[in-house]
Design a protein around this motif. Sequence first.
Motif, mmCIF file in Angstrom:
data_model
loop_
_atom_site.group_PDB
_atom_site.id
_atom_site.type_symbol
_atom_site.label_atom_id
_atom_site.label_comp_id
_atom_site.label_asym_id
_atom_site.label_seq_id
_atom_site.Cartn_x
_atom_site.Cartn_y
_atom_site.Cartn_z
ATOM 1 N N ALA A 278 0.845 -1.143 -0.063
ATOM 2 C CA ALA A 278 0.079 0.097 -0.112
ATOM 3 C C ALA A 278 0.845 1.269 -0.090
ATOM 4 C CB ALA A 278 -1.179 -0.112 1.248
ATOM 5 N N ALA A 279 1.891 1.143 0.979
ATOM 6 C CA ALA A 279 2.846 2.456 0.791
ATOM 7 C C ALA A 279 3.512 2.534 -0.406
ATOM 8 C CB ALA A 279 3.911 2.249 1.967
ATOM 9 N N LYS A 280 3.792 1.665 -1.099
ATOM 10 C CA LYS A 280 4.710 1.623 -2.356
ATOM 11 C C LYS A 280 3.593 1.869 -3.601
ATOM 12 C CE LYS A 280 8.459 -1.995 -1.638
ATOM 13 N NZ LYS A 280 8.765 -3.119 -1.996
ATOM 14 N N ARG A 281 2.539 1.880 -3.404
ATOM 15 C CA ARG A 281 1.466 2.468 -4.455
ATOM 16 C C ARG A 281 1.633 3.912 -4.766
ATOM 17 N NH1 ARG A 281 -1.901 -0.899 -6.666
ATOM 18 N NH2 ARG A 281 -2.228 -3.037 -5.664
ATOM 19 N N GLY A 282 2.239 4.465 -3.732
ATOM 20 C CA GLY A 282 2.681 5.945 -4.030
ATOM 21 C C GLY A 282 1.746 7.138 -3.309
ATOM 22 N N LYS A 283 2.025 8.207 -3.469
ATOM 23 C CA LYS A 283 1.290 9.191 -2.765
ATOM 24 C C LYS A 283 0.139 9.861 -3.393
ATOM 25 C CE LYS A 283 5.720 10.220 -0.645
ATOM 26 N NZ LYS A 283 6.700 11.609 -0.363
ATOM 27 N N LYS A 284 -0.144 9.214 -4.275
ATOM 28 C CA LYS A 284 -1.448 9.544 -5.146
ATOM 29 C C LYS A 284 -2.707 8.933 -4.904
ATOM 30 C CE LYS A 284 0.641 13.120 -7.239
ATOM 31 N NZ LYS A 284 0.460 14.489 -6.459
ATOM 32 N N ALA B 167 -0.624 6.392 7.970
ATOM 33 C CA ALA B 167 -0.747 7.362 8.982
ATOM 34 C C ALA B 167 0.379 7.648 9.643
ATOM 35 C CB ALA B 167 -1.808 7.034 9.944
ATOM 36 N N LYS B 168 1.042 6.425 10.136
ATOM 37 C CA LYS B 168 2.391 6.695 10.889
ATOM 38 C C LYS B 168 3.532 7.185 10.018
ATOM 39 C CE LYS B 168 3.398 3.193 13.857
ATOM 40 N NZ LYS B 168 3.593 1.823 14.282
ATOM 41 N N LEU B 169 3.200 6.992 8.756
ATOM 42 C CA LEU B 169 4.491 7.292 7.891
ATOM 43 C C LEU B 169 4.357 9.074 7.860
ATOM 44 C CD1 LEU B 169 4.586 4.804 5.106
ATOM 45 C CD2 LEU B 169 6.515 5.416 6.496
ATOM 46 N N ASN B 170 3.107 9.746 7.821
ATOM 47 C CA ASN B 170 2.634 11.055 7.674
ATOM 48 C C ASN B 170 2.614 11.801 8.816
ATOM 49 O OD1 ASN B 170 2.081 11.711 4.655
ATOM 50 N ND2 ASN B 170 1.406 9.635 4.795
ATOM 51 N N LEU B 171 2.099 11.245 9.848
ATOM 52 C CA LEU B 171 1.691 12.006 11.156
ATOM 53 C C LEU B 171 2.770 11.656 12.240
ATOM 54 C CD1 LEU B 171 -2.050 11.169 11.040
ATOM 55 C CD2 LEU B 171 -1.051 13.326 10.142
ATOM 56 N N LYS B 172 2.914 12.793 13.161
ATOM 57 C CA LYS B 172 3.767 12.680 14.236
ATOM 58 C C LYS B 172 2.917 12.115 15.463
ATOM 59 C CE LYS B 172 6.821 16.656 13.079
ATOM 60 N NZ LYS B 172 7.161 18.052 13.428
ATOM 61 N N SER C 68 -3.677 15.471 3.831
ATOM 62 C CA SER C 68 -4.623 16.666 4.074
ATOM 63 C C SER C 68 -4.718 17.150 5.674
ATOM 64 C CB SER C 68 -6.251 16.270 3.441
ATOM 65 O OG SER C 68 -6.987 17.265 3.728
ATOM 66 N N VAL C 69 -4.622 16.000 6.326
ATOM 67 C CA VAL C 69 -4.427 16.311 7.956
ATOM 68 C C VAL C 69 -3.123 16.673 8.180
ATOM 69 C CG1 VAL C 69 -4.932 15.236 10.206
ATOM 70 C CG2 VAL C 69 -6.549 14.638 8.411
ATOM 71 N N LYS C 70 -2.293 16.007 7.397
ATOM 72 C CA LYS C 70 -0.816 16.493 7.831
ATOM 73 C C LYS C 70 -0.610 17.848 7.511
ATOM 74 C CE LYS C 70 3.753 15.391 6.180
ATOM 75 N NZ LYS C 70 4.637 14.730 5.387
#
Length: 334
Positions: A77-83, A114-119, A92-94
């Motif tokens: 899922a993470a490898k599918r990319g940022k789109k 979520a863990k990759l994007n948010l602190k 958007s929340v980040k």
Amino acid sequence: MNKAIKIAVDAMGGDGSPRKTIEGIIHHYKNNNDTFYQIFGDQNKITNIINNKLPKNTFEITHTQDVVKGTDSPLEAAKRGKKTSMWLAIESVKNKKSDIVVSAGNTGALLVIAKLNLKMIEDIDKPALAALWPNKKGMSVVLDLGANIECSSKNLIDFSIMGSSLFKSLYPNDIAKVALLNIGSEEIKGHEIIKETYQKLSEKKNLDFDFKGYIEGNQLMNGDVNVIIADGFTGNVALKTAEGTSNFITSELKKAMTGSIIGKISSLLNISNLRKFKKRFDPRLYNGAIFIGLDSPVIKSHGGTDYIGFSNSLSVCSRIIKGDLIKKIRNNIN
């Protein structure tokens, strides 16, 4: 009108999306016209479903045809990319364009992205997955439900603080009553980590909740406590057991009421009580698990729910933001 609550919606996650997610938004807006929806997904499909059923100033669509599949591993899922719609909604929340994010998509993928994007919230070591369960007196918050298989006593204390803060955000007029899920109610029962947690919570001063000690599995629905704490392994087993038992009872009751002439007559005579029973155990009413411990809330709607269930997960979003959950956790964690 007060400042609008901005909810980022992954419109493409879960079974029957985007129809169920968009119809859920339309249903939610009827009683929550202080909400603005940042919608992420296939614009053509989404626009056709909205079909002028929402005021144009209440939503914005960010188009993407990239989606996280239900069969993807978290890494895939993470490898599918940022789109993907899921990644863009969390981003958007980040970027502070939304207050909270909700998705009915792949649970493992949602937690990892979520863990990759948010602190993390300061002084919280691990996030936890929390959910609402019915009890005899109302509702309970239960965590962790599978995000952390192994936990230290500090983790369990953090979960107690986060869980009670969540309960107070959702039910501001009630007192949070916290208990540790264990194999017995006596102080000597359980493994060393849970006994250490019990001791530390018993000694802590200025807690924003009442600590009630241990609770056993057969007491979960009594309503004597309303925040139940466990490691992710124990909590997940308890959740699946409770869900299975509820489904079994409902199925057997339906079979008894429709299997014979006497059963059918009895069901007609008790139709009002049966409706109350069905409503009480309708899983759609408790839809919306909360990934808690990150500096922005992430809501996981059940992938198989319908638009009513998704609408209820949006209601959880609204109540969390109105209840100022993150501020409550920060105030209580120190």
